[in-house]
Structure formats: C-alpha cells, structure tokens
Motif scaffolding. Structure first.
Motif, PDB file in Angstrom:
ATOM      1  N   PRO A   1      50.799  -1.245  -4.243  1.00  0.00           N
ATOM      2  CA  PRO A   1      50.468  -2.662  -4.426  1.00  0.00           C
ATOM      3  C   PRO A   1      49.110  -2.906  -5.083  1.00  0.00           C
ATOM      4  O   PRO A   1      48.960  -3.868  -5.835  1.00  0.00           O
ATOM      5  CB  PRO A   1      50.504  -3.237  -3.009  1.00  0.00           C
ATOM      6  CG  PRO A   1      50.455  -2.061  -2.088  1.00  0.00           C
ATOM      7  CD  PRO A   1      50.993  -0.897  -2.841  1.00  0.00           C
ATOM      8  N   LEU A   2      48.140  -2.054  -4.828  1.00  0.00           N
ATOM      9  CA  LEU A   2      46.826  -2.266  -5.435  1.00  0.00           C
ATOM     10  C   LEU A   2      46.899  -2.148  -6.954  1.00  0.00           C
ATOM     11  O   LEU A   2      46.519  -3.067  -7.680  1.00  0.00           O
ATOM     12  CB  LEU A   2      45.806  -1.269  -4.886  1.00  0.00           C
ATOM     13  CG  LEU A   2      44.425  -1.341  -5.549  1.00  0.00           C
ATOM     14  CD1 LEU A   2      43.772  -2.699  -5.295  1.00  0.00           C
ATOM     15  CD2 LEU A   2      43.543  -0.219  -5.050  1.00  0.00           C
ATOM     16  N   VAL A   3      47.430  -1.036  -7.457  1.00  0.00           N
ATOM     17  CA  VAL A   3      47.439  -0.835  -8.908  1.00  0.00           C
ATOM     18  C   VAL A   3      48.463  -1.720  -9.605  1.00  0.00           C
ATOM     19  O   VAL A   3      48.219  -2.187 -10.718  1.00  0.00           O
ATOM     20  CB  VAL A   3      47.655   0.652  -9.290  1.00  0.00           C
ATOM     21  CG1 VAL A   3      46.468   1.491  -8.869  1.00  0.00           C
ATOM     22  CG2 VAL A   3      48.933   1.206  -8.716  1.00  0.00           C
ATOM     23  N   THR A   4      49.598  -1.972  -8.979  1.00  0.00           N
ATOM     24  CA  THR A   4      50.575  -2.842  -9.643  1.00  0.00           C
ATOM     25  C   THR A   4      50.081  -4.284  -9.664  1.00  0.00           C
ATOM     26  O   THR A   4      50.329  -5.010 -10.617  1.00  0.00           O
ATOM     27  CB  THR A   4      51.965  -2.759  -8.984  1.00  0.00           C
ATOM     28  OG1 THR A   4      51.852  -3.072  -7.593  1.00  0.00           O
ATOM     29  CG2 THR A   4      52.583  -1.385  -9.164  1.00  0.00           C
ATOM     30  N   GLY A   5      49.353  -4.716  -8.630  1.00  0.00           N
ATOM     31  CA  GLY A   5      48.783  -6.056  -8.623  1.00  0.00           C
ATOM     32  C   GLY A   5      47.753  -6.234  -9.734  1.00  0.00           C
ATOM     33  O   GLY A   5      47.752  -7.245 -10.442  1.00  0.00           O
ATOM     34  N   ILE A   6      46.895  -5.245  -9.893  1.00  0.00           N
ATOM     35  CA  ILE A   6      45.919  -5.299 -10.986  1.00  0.00           C
ATOM     36  C   ILE A   6      46.645  -5.249 -12.324  1.00  0.00           C
ATOM     37  O   ILE A   6      46.321  -5.986 -13.254  1.00  0.00           O
ATOM     38  CB  ILE A   6      44.904  -4.141 -10.868  1.00  0.00           C
ATOM     39  CG1 ILE A   6      44.062  -4.313  -9.603  1.00  0.00           C
ATOM     40  CG2 ILE A   6      44.025  -4.059 -12.111  1.00  0.00           C
ATOM     41  CD1 ILE A   6      43.214  -3.103  -9.252  1.00  0.00           C
ATOM     42  N   GLY A   7      47.652  -4.396 -12.408  1.00  0.00           N
ATOM     43  CA  GLY A   7      48.416  -4.269 -13.644  1.00  0.00           C
ATOM     44  C   GLY A   7      49.104  -5.562 -14.051  1.00  0.00           C
ATOM     45  O   GLY A   7      49.125  -5.932 -15.228  1.00  0.00           O
ATOM     46  N   GLN A   8      49.666  -6.274 -13.088  1.00  0.00           N
ATOM     47  CA  GLN A   8      50.323  -7.546 -13.388  1.00  0.00           C
ATOM     48  C   GLN A   8      49.343  -8.538 -14.004  1.00  0.00           C
ATOM     49  O   GLN A   8      49.677  -9.250 -14.941  1.00  0.00           O
ATOM     50  CB  GLN A   8      50.940  -8.139 -12.120  1.00  0.00           C
ATOM     51  CG  GLN A   8      52.204  -7.434 -11.697  1.00  0.00           C
ATOM     52  CD  GLN A   8      52.746  -7.972 -10.376  1.00  0.00           C
ATOM     53  OE1 GLN A   8      52.035  -8.630  -9.614  1.00  0.00           O
ATOM     54  NE2 GLN A   8      54.016  -7.677 -10.108  1.00  0.00           N
ATOM     55  N   LYS A   9      48.142  -8.554 -13.488  1.00  0.00           N
ATOM     56  CA  LYS A   9      47.120  -9.471 -14.003  1.00  0.00           C
ATOM     57  C   LYS A   9      46.816  -9.216 -15.467  1.00  0.00           C
ATOM     58  O   LYS A   9      46.566 -10.131 -16.241  1.00  0.00           O
ATOM     59  CB  LYS A   9      45.844  -9.344 -13.169  1.00  0.00           C
ATOM     60  CG  LYS A   9      44.721 -10.254 -13.618  1.00  0.00           C
ATOM     61  CD  LYS A   9      43.514 -10.111 -12.708  1.00  0.00           C
ATOM     62  CE  LYS A   9      42.380 -11.011 -13.209  1.00  0.00           C
ATOM     63  NZ  LYS A   9      41.209 -10.904 -12.348  1.00  0.00           N
ATOM     64  N   TYR A  10      46.873  -7.952 -15.876  1.00  0.00           N
ATOM     65  CA  TYR A  10      46.504  -7.578 -17.249  1.00  0.00           C
ATOM     66  C   TYR A  10      47.694  -7.119 -18.104  1.00  0.00           C
ATOM     67  O   TYR A  10      47.501  -6.621 -19.209  1.00  0.00           O
ATOM     68  CB  TYR A  10      45.443  -6.460 -17.202  1.00  0.00           C
ATOM     69  CG  TYR A  10      44.166  -6.938 -16.578  1.00  0.00           C
ATOM     70  CD1 TYR A  10      43.251  -7.718 -17.300  1.00  0.00           C
ATOM     71  CD2 TYR A  10      43.871  -6.651 -15.260  1.00  0.00           C
ATOM     72  CE1 TYR A  10      42.082  -8.180 -16.725  1.00  0.00           C
ATOM     73  CE2 TYR A  10      42.696  -7.107 -14.652  1.00  0.00           C
ATOM     74  CZ  TYR A  10      41.813  -7.869 -15.401  1.00  0.00           C
ATOM     75  OH  TYR A  10      40.654  -8.328 -14.828  1.00  0.00           O
ATOM     76  N   GLY A  11      48.895  -7.285 -17.589  1.00  0.00           N
ATOM     77  CA  GLY A  11      50.071  -6.909 -18.359  1.00  0.00           C
ATOM     78  C   GLY A  11      50.215  -5.404 -18.552  1.00  0.00           C
ATOM     79  O   GLY A  11      50.646  -4.951 -19.605  1.00  0.00           O
ATOM     80  N   ARG A  12      49.853  -4.647 -17.540  1.00  0.00           N
ATOM     81  CA  ARG A  12      49.893  -3.184 -17.603  1.00  0.00           C
ATOM     82  C   ARG A  12      50.655  -2.628 -16.404  1.00  0.00           C
ATOM     83  O   ARG A  12      50.851  -3.307 -15.400  1.00  0.00           O
ATOM     84  CB  ARG A  12      48.479  -2.581 -17.586  1.00  0.00           C
ATOM     85  CG  ARG A  12      47.616  -3.025 -18.747  1.00  0.00           C
ATOM     86  CD  ARG A  12      48.066  -2.348 -20.031  1.00  0.00           C
ATOM     87  NE  ARG A  12      47.201  -2.705 -21.136  1.00  0.00           N
ATOM     88  CZ  ARG A  12      47.620  -3.308 -22.222  1.00  0.00           C
ATOM     89  NH1 ARG A  12      48.877  -3.651 -22.358  1.00  0.00           N
ATOM     90  NH2 ARG A  12      46.780  -3.569 -23.200  1.00  0.00           N
ATOM     91  N   THR A  13      51.049  -1.389 -16.504  1.00  0.00           N
ATOM     92  CA  THR A  13      51.714  -0.719 -15.386  1.00  0.00           C
ATOM     93  C   THR A  13      50.652  -0.175 -14.430  1.00  0.00           C
ATOM     94  O   THR A  13      49.462  -0.075 -14.785  1.00  0.00           O
ATOM     95  CB  THR A  13      52.573   0.466 -15.874  1.00  0.00           C
ATOM     96  OG1 THR A  13      51.704   1.477 -16.396  1.00  0.00           O
ATOM     97  CG2 THR A  13      53.583   0.033 -16.916  1.00  0.00           C
ATOM     98  N   GLY A  14      51.097   0.214 -13.259  1.00  0.00           N
ATOM     99  CA  GLY A  14      50.173   0.817 -12.304  1.00  0.00           C
ATOM    100  C   GLY A  14      49.513   2.068 -12.853  1.00  0.00           C
ATOM    101  O   GLY A  14      48.325   2.292 -12.665  1.00  0.00           O
ATOM    102  N   ALA A  15      50.277   2.898 -13.553  1.00  0.00           N
ATOM    103  CA  ALA A  15      49.719   4.130 -14.125  1.00  0.00           C
ATOM    104  C   ALA A  15      48.681   3.824 -15.195  1.00  0.00           C
ATOM    105  O   ALA A  15      47.708   4.548 -15.347  1.00  0.00           O
ATOM    106  CB  ALA A  15      50.842   4.980 -14.715  1.00  0.00           C
ATOM    107  N   GLN A  16      48.853   2.733 -15.933  1.00  0.00           N
ATOM    108  CA  GLN A  16      47.888   2.368 -16.955  1.00  0.00           C
ATOM    109  C   GLN A  16      46.577   1.865 -16.359  1.00  0.00           C
ATOM    110  O   GLN A  16      45.529   1.992 -16.968  1.00  0.00           O
ATOM    111  CB  GLN A  16      48.471   1.324 -17.908  1.00  0.00           C
ATOM    112  CG  GLN A  16      49.531   1.886 -18.814  1.00  0.00           C
ATOM    113  CD  GLN A  16      50.224   0.788 -19.602  1.00  0.00           C
ATOM    114  OE1 GLN A  16      50.598  -0.254 -19.072  1.00  0.00           O
ATOM    115  NE2 GLN A  16      50.365   1.018 -20.904  1.00  0.00           N
ATOM    116  N   VAL A  17      46.663   1.289 -15.169  1.00  0.00           N
ATOM    117  CA  VAL A  17      45.456   0.821 -14.500  1.00  0.00           C
ATOM    118  C   VAL A  17      44.599   2.028 -14.185  1.00  0.00           C
ATOM    119  O   VAL A  17      43.433   2.077 -14.388  1.00  0.00           O
ATOM    120  CB  VAL A  17      45.786   0.032 -13.220  1.00  0.00           C
ATOM    121  CG1 VAL A  17      44.527  -0.221 -12.388  1.00  0.00           C
ATOM    122  CG2 VAL A  17      46.481  -1.258 -13.555  1.00  0.00           C
TER     123      VAL A  17
END
Length: 109
Positions: free
Chosen positions: A93-109
């Motif tokens: 949830p941490l990385v996917t939440g950040i990713g959603q904000k910036y249009g990126r995947t969790g792995a890209q974060v």
C-alpha cells in the motif's frame, strides 16, 4: 581463477559470501574476487545489524558490494516453509499509493 589466467574473463565475482567465506578464500586467491553479490534491500531493515551481509568488511577488502533483489521480490528458492512471498516493496500500500499519485507502479516508486 583459471578463466582469468586463460584470458577468458577479466574478473571474478562471488555470491552470498559472508565474512567467514571471504576470509577463507582471500588469502590464497591468485585473483581476488572484485564483487560480492548478496540479497540486500530496504525490506531487510527489520533484521537490524544482521542485515548487512558484512558489507563493511567486503568494502574494506576492496570488493564491490552489489545487491540483488533490491525490490525484495518473492525469491524463496525451493519454497521453504518460512517463505512469505512478501511483495510489499513493489506492490504494498505504501508504494502503490505513492505510485497512484504520480501515475507510476509500485516498482517504479
């Protein structure tokens, strides 16, 4: 070492070598390894000082310390009973939440 002698490779690397292993091979090595590749990632932080894989020692010996699985993907070679297949660092949830904000995947974060 014979591959270096024959000119078939320029360097030797090792994988998963702890300090004891390195101390065993370094004194007698004609060609010292230049790299130690170990599993090392932020998800190992809960292991405290045990999560270093003797990084300081390896670097003091002039070895490059290289991590594999930096995103803590599910490795579990042979699927031991203790394997959790934890994917939190790439799909939690941490990385996917950040990713959603910036249009990126969790792995890209």
């Amino acid at each position: 070492q014979s591959l270096v002698d024959e000119g078939l490779t320029r360097a030797i690397g090792v994988s998963h070598f702890c300090r004891r292993h390195l101390e065993d091979i370094l004194p007698g090595a004609r060609h010292r390894p230049v790299l130690n590749q170990v599993e090392f990632h932020v998800g190992m932080g809960c292991a405290g000082s045990n999560a270093t894989d003797d990084r300081a020692f390896a670097e003091a010996q002039g070895l490059v310390f290289q991590s594999f699985s930096p995103l803590c993907g599910p490795c579990c070679l042979g699927a031991p009973a203790s394997c959790t297949y934890n994917r939190d660092l790439i799909a939690g949830p941490l990385v996917t939440g950040i990713g959603q904000k910036y249009g990126r995947t969790g792995a890209q974060v």
